[in-house]
Design a protein around this motif. Sequence first.
Motif, mmCIF file in Angstrom:
data_model
loop_
_atom_site.group_PDB
_atom_site.id
_atom_site.type_symbol
_atom_site.label_atom_id
_atom_site.label_comp_id
_atom_site.label_asym_id
_atom_site.label_seq_id
_atom_site.Cartn_x
_atom_site.Cartn_y
_atom_site.Cartn_z
ATOM 1 N N GLY A 101 0.805 -1.210 0.000
ATOM 2 C CA GLY A 101 0.000 0.000 0.000
ATOM 3 C C GLY A 101 0.835 1.255 0.000
ATOM 4 N N PHE A 102 0.159 2.340 0.293
ATOM 5 C CA PHE A 102 0.786 3.658 0.261
ATOM 6 C C PHE A 102 0.231 4.483 1.415
ATOM 7 C CE2 PHE A 102 -3.101 3.827 -2.155
ATOM 8 C CZ PHE A 102 -3.691 5.005 -1.748
ATOM 9 N N GLY A 103 0.897 5.571 1.697
ATOM 10 C CA GLY A 103 0.425 6.447 2.768
ATOM 11 C C GLY A 103 1.447 7.509 3.087
ATOM 12 N N GLY A 104 1.471 7.899 4.336
ATOM 13 C CA GLY A 104 2.392 8.944 4.753
ATOM 14 C C GLY A 104 2.728 8.819 6.220
ATOM 15 N N GLN A 105 3.727 9.580 6.645
ATOM 16 C CA GLN A 105 4.077 9.595 8.055
ATOM 17 C C GLN A 105 4.654 10.938 8.457
ATOM 18 O OE1 GLN A 105 7.543 7.250 9.558
ATOM 19 N NE2 GLN A 105 7.548 6.386 7.497
ATOM 20 N N LEU A 106 4.510 11.212 9.749
ATOM 21 C CA LEU A 106 5.009 12.430 10.363
ATOM 22 C C LEU A 106 5.885 12.032 11.540
ATOM 23 C CD1 LEU A 106 4.638 15.637 10.749
ATOM 24 C CD2 LEU A 106 2.976 14.972 12.482
ATOM 25 N N ILE A 107 7.077 12.627 11.641
ATOM 26 C CA ILE A 107 7.994 12.364 12.750
ATOM 27 C C ILE A 107 8.435 13.710 13.318
ATOM 28 C CG2 ILE A 107 10.169 11.307 13.467
ATOM 29 C CD1 ILE A 107 9.934 9.531 10.931
ATOM 30 N N THR A 108 8.407 13.839 14.644
ATOM 31 C CA THR A 108 8.820 15.093 15.271
ATOM 32 C C THR A 108 9.657 14.809 16.520
ATOM 33 O OG1 THR A 108 8.062 17.225 16.142
ATOM 34 C CG2 THR A 108 6.694 15.296 16.626
ATOM 35 N N GLN A 109 10.612 15.712 16.779
ATOM 36 C CA GLN A 109 11.473 15.605 17.956
ATOM 37 C C GLN A 109 12.107 16.960 18.245
ATOM 38 O OE1 GLN A 109 14.640 12.706 17.753
ATOM 39 N NE2 GLN A 109 14.823 12.673 19.966
#
Length: 196
Positions: A121-129
Amino acid sequence: MKNIKIGLIIIVIFLAGTTAFAQKKGGSSNNEWGIGIRLGDPSGLTVKKYFGNNSLEFSLGRSHTWYNDRYYDDYYHDYYDDYKDYKVISDPIGFQCHYLFQKPINRIGDQRVGGLDWYYGFGGQLITQSYYIYYDNDTREKFTDLDLGADGVIGLEYRFKNSPISMFLDLTLMMEVFDDPFYFWTNGGIGVRYNF
């Protein structure tokens, strides 16, 4: 803070679009939820909604699980020539959302297999620090790193017969869109879910 708000707005728009797409494309059979624990990147909570032969998966948890120090060492050497040291002041948090196409595996060699699917599949992600960078002149500056990316994912899922328990294994390739466009990295995970 502004970057986090922009990222959250993008996630909400993405979630609304993928949910509408899933409801339009998905069948009415096998509509159920799965909730469980994921170990990997991110490590934390996983939720999956099944739509017939397709599904929508969300994962939220600690990111950079295995390579946190190497990632930041590389990042600072590439972008901050005069940094002296750094100190991470918050755990990296990752959120993934994937629209998946489930495909059953009926046989492996001569053996019949039940309950095993492969998916992509496909999608997205968010990473924060957040972290501090210490410079050679003994000053420090606080940064909040926000990475938003597009994902491609492939994996295996096994659903135990006559049981609400399923196990999964997946591999994700992410391409950053913001704030370091076209930077590629991989995520992977293994986990277990309770389906209801």
